[in-house]
Design a protein around this motif. Structure first.
Motif, PDB file in Angstrom:
ATOM      1  N   MET A   1      10.839  11.578   7.276  1.00  0.00           N
ATOM      2  CA  MET A   1      10.030  10.627   7.183  1.00  0.00           C
ATOM      3  C   MET A   1      10.535   9.521   8.140  1.00  0.00           C
ATOM      4  O   MET A   1      11.726   8.885   8.093  1.00  0.00           O
ATOM      5  N   ALA A   2       9.400   8.792   8.993  1.00  0.00           N
ATOM      6  CA  ALA A   2      10.160   7.715   9.800  1.00  0.00           C
ATOM      7  C   ALA A   2      10.015   6.479   8.946  1.00  0.00           C
ATOM      8  O   ALA A   2       8.850   5.884   8.783  1.00  0.00           O
ATOM      9  N   ARG A   3      11.187   5.946   8.672  1.00  0.00           N
ATOM     10  CA  ARG A   3      11.241   4.557   7.987  1.00  0.00           C
ATOM     11  C   ARG A   3      12.711   4.099   8.120  1.00  0.00           C
ATOM     12  O   ARG A   3      13.584   4.625   8.664  1.00  0.00           O
ATOM     13  N   GLN A   4      12.728   2.727   7.800  1.00  0.00           N
ATOM     14  CA  GLN A   4      14.130   2.113   8.088  1.00  0.00           C
ATOM     15  C   GLN A   4      14.170   1.134   6.687  1.00  0.00           C
ATOM     16  O   GLN A   4      13.344   0.835   5.909  1.00  0.00           O
ATOM     17  N   GLN A   5      15.502   0.734   6.517  1.00  0.00           N
ATOM     18  CA  GLN A   5      15.836  -0.215   5.503  1.00  0.00           C
ATOM     19  C   GLN A   5      15.893  -1.716   5.751  1.00  0.00           C
ATOM     20  O   GLN A   5      16.419  -2.105   6.740  1.00  0.00           O
ATOM     21  N   ASN A   6      15.144  -2.495   4.919  1.00  0.00           N
ATOM     22  CA  ASN A   6      15.053  -3.855   5.202  1.00  0.00           C
ATOM     23  C   ASN A   6      15.433  -4.555   3.781  1.00  0.00           C
ATOM     24  O   ASN A   6      15.278  -4.037   2.849  1.00  0.00           O
ATOM     25  N   GLN A   7      15.720  -5.858   3.813  1.00  0.00           N
ATOM     26  CA  GLN A   7      15.869  -6.630   2.787  1.00  0.00           C
ATOM     27  C   GLN A   7      14.605  -7.049   2.099  1.00  0.00           C
ATOM     28  O   GLN A   7      13.751  -7.502   2.882  1.00  0.00           O
ATOM     29  N   VAL A   8      14.271  -7.329   0.764  1.00  0.00           N
ATOM     30  CA  VAL A   8      13.197  -7.795   0.190  1.00  0.00           C
ATOM     31  C   VAL A   8      12.606  -9.039   0.756  1.00  0.00           C
ATOM     32  O   VAL A   8      11.356  -9.341   1.320  1.00  0.00           O
ATOM     33  N   ARG A   9      13.518 -10.086   0.996  1.00  0.00           N
ATOM     34  CA  ARG A   9      13.393 -11.215   1.805  1.00  0.00           C
ATOM     35  C   ARG A   9      12.928 -11.385   3.047  1.00  0.00           C
ATOM     36  O   ARG A   9      12.149 -12.230   3.364  1.00  0.00           O
ATOM     37  N   GLU A  10      12.981 -10.103   3.775  1.00  0.00           N
ATOM     38  CA  GLU A  10      12.307  -9.974   5.141  1.00  0.00           C
ATOM     39  C   GLU A  10      10.967  -9.665   5.221  1.00  0.00           C
ATOM     40  O   GLU A  10      10.273  -9.629   6.004  1.00  0.00           O
ATOM     41  N   LEU A  11      10.350  -9.360   4.006  1.00  0.00           N
ATOM     42  CA  LEU A  11       8.994  -8.868   3.974  1.00  0.00           C
ATOM     43  C   LEU A  11       8.227 -10.136   4.044  1.00  0.00           C
ATOM     44  O   LEU A  11       8.338 -11.319   3.514  1.00  0.00           O
ATOM     45  N   ASP A  12       6.935 -10.078   4.420  1.00  0.00           N
ATOM     46  CA  ASP A  12       5.781 -10.960   4.232  1.00  0.00           C
ATOM     47  C   ASP A  12       4.595 -10.044   4.286  1.00  0.00           C
ATOM     48  O   ASP A  12       4.214  -8.932   4.628  1.00  0.00           O
ATOM     49  N   GLU A  13       3.415 -10.909   4.034  1.00  0.00           N
ATOM     50  CA  GLU A  13       1.949 -10.285   3.816  1.00  0.00           C
ATOM     51  C   GLU A  13       1.476  -9.801   5.289  1.00  0.00           C
ATOM     52  O   GLU A  13       1.856 -10.423   6.100  1.00  0.00           O
ATOM     53  N   GLY A  14       0.863  -8.780   5.118  1.00  0.00           N
ATOM     54  CA  GLY A  14       0.318  -7.942   6.445  1.00  0.00           C
ATOM     55  C   GLY A  14       1.516  -6.885   6.962  1.00  0.00           C
ATOM     56  O   GLY A  14       1.163  -6.054   7.686  1.00  0.00           O
ATOM     57  N   SER A  15       2.726  -7.077   6.392  1.00  0.00           N
ATOM     58  CA  SER A  15       3.616  -5.972   6.994  1.00  0.00           C
ATOM     59  C   SER A  15       3.642  -4.736   5.967  1.00  0.00           C
ATOM     60  O   SER A  15       2.947  -4.762   5.063  1.00  0.00           O
ATOM     61  N   TYR A  16       4.103  -3.844   6.313  1.00  0.00           N
ATOM     62  CA  TYR A  16       4.451  -2.397   5.298  1.00  0.00           C
ATOM     63  C   TYR A  16       5.620  -2.458   4.716  1.00  0.00           C
ATOM     64  O   TYR A  16       6.899  -2.775   5.120  1.00  0.00           O
ATOM     65  N   VAL A  17       5.552  -1.593   3.526  1.00  0.00           N
ATOM     66  CA  VAL A  17       6.645  -1.163   2.566  1.00  0.00           C
ATOM     67  C   VAL A  17       6.232  -0.148   1.818  1.00  0.00           C
ATOM     68  O   VAL A  17       5.250   0.348   1.920  1.00  0.00           O
ATOM     69  N   MET A  18       7.176   0.583   1.524  1.00  0.00           N
ATOM     70  CA  MET A  18       7.186   2.033   0.849  1.00  0.00           C
ATOM     71  C   MET A  18       7.140   1.407  -0.568  1.00  0.00           C
ATOM     72  O   MET A  18       8.262   0.868  -1.209  1.00  0.00           O
ATOM     73  N   ILE A  19       6.146   1.938  -1.378  1.00  0.00           N
ATOM     74  CA  ILE A  19       6.226   1.589  -2.832  1.00  0.00           C
ATOM     75  C   ILE A  19       5.879   3.041  -3.366  1.00  0.00           C
ATOM     76  O   ILE A  19       4.843   3.593  -3.348  1.00  0.00           O
TER      77      ILE A  19
END
Length: 125
Positions: A1-19
């Motif tokens: 699966m193509a994915r990478q790790q980021n901190q939650v503080r780097e997320l913002d509306e309109g971006s993607y995240v695995m839930i």
């Protein structure tokens, strides 16, 4: 699966995240101030990219989360098999595949479309 790790503080509306192991587009992001006994918390709400289900999670802002790598590609409709299924050719690799079409769009052969792809999952934008 193509994915990478980021901190939650780097997320913002309109971006993607695995839930819940599903790629989601973030629809709402809010943070709570750090309290007496802990760090700041973030609440993230998202909508599934490929299944349109709503999901959410709450975690500390310094926690790590997986971010999917979703590619935006161009394709050309080869044929329309039914109301909700079309055969599409990728304009870069010339690969042909069958894809489900959204109900509100009328496609005809030779139409150029834009679609999202991640791990053999595809969706017309």
């Amino acid at each position: 699966m193509a994915r990478q790790q980021n901190q939650v503080r780097e997320l913002d509306e309109g971006s993607y995240v695995m839930i819940d192991d599903a790629p989601c587009k973030i629809t709402a992001y809010s943070t709570a101030k750090p309290g007496k006994h802990g760090s700041a918390k973030a609440r993230v709400e998202g909508k599934g990219v490929f299944d349109d289900n709503k999901r959410n999670f709450t975690q500390p802002v310094d926690a790590k989360v997986w971010v999917p790598i979703i590619q935006r590609k161009q394709g050309q409709v080869v044929s329309v098999e039914s109301e909700d299924v079309a055969q599409v050719m990728d304009l870069d690799t010339y690969e042909t595949f069958t894809i489900k079409t959204p109900g509100d769009t009328e496609l005809s052969p030779d139409d150029e479309i834009e679609y999202l792809e991640m791990d053999e999952q595809r969706k017309i934008v």
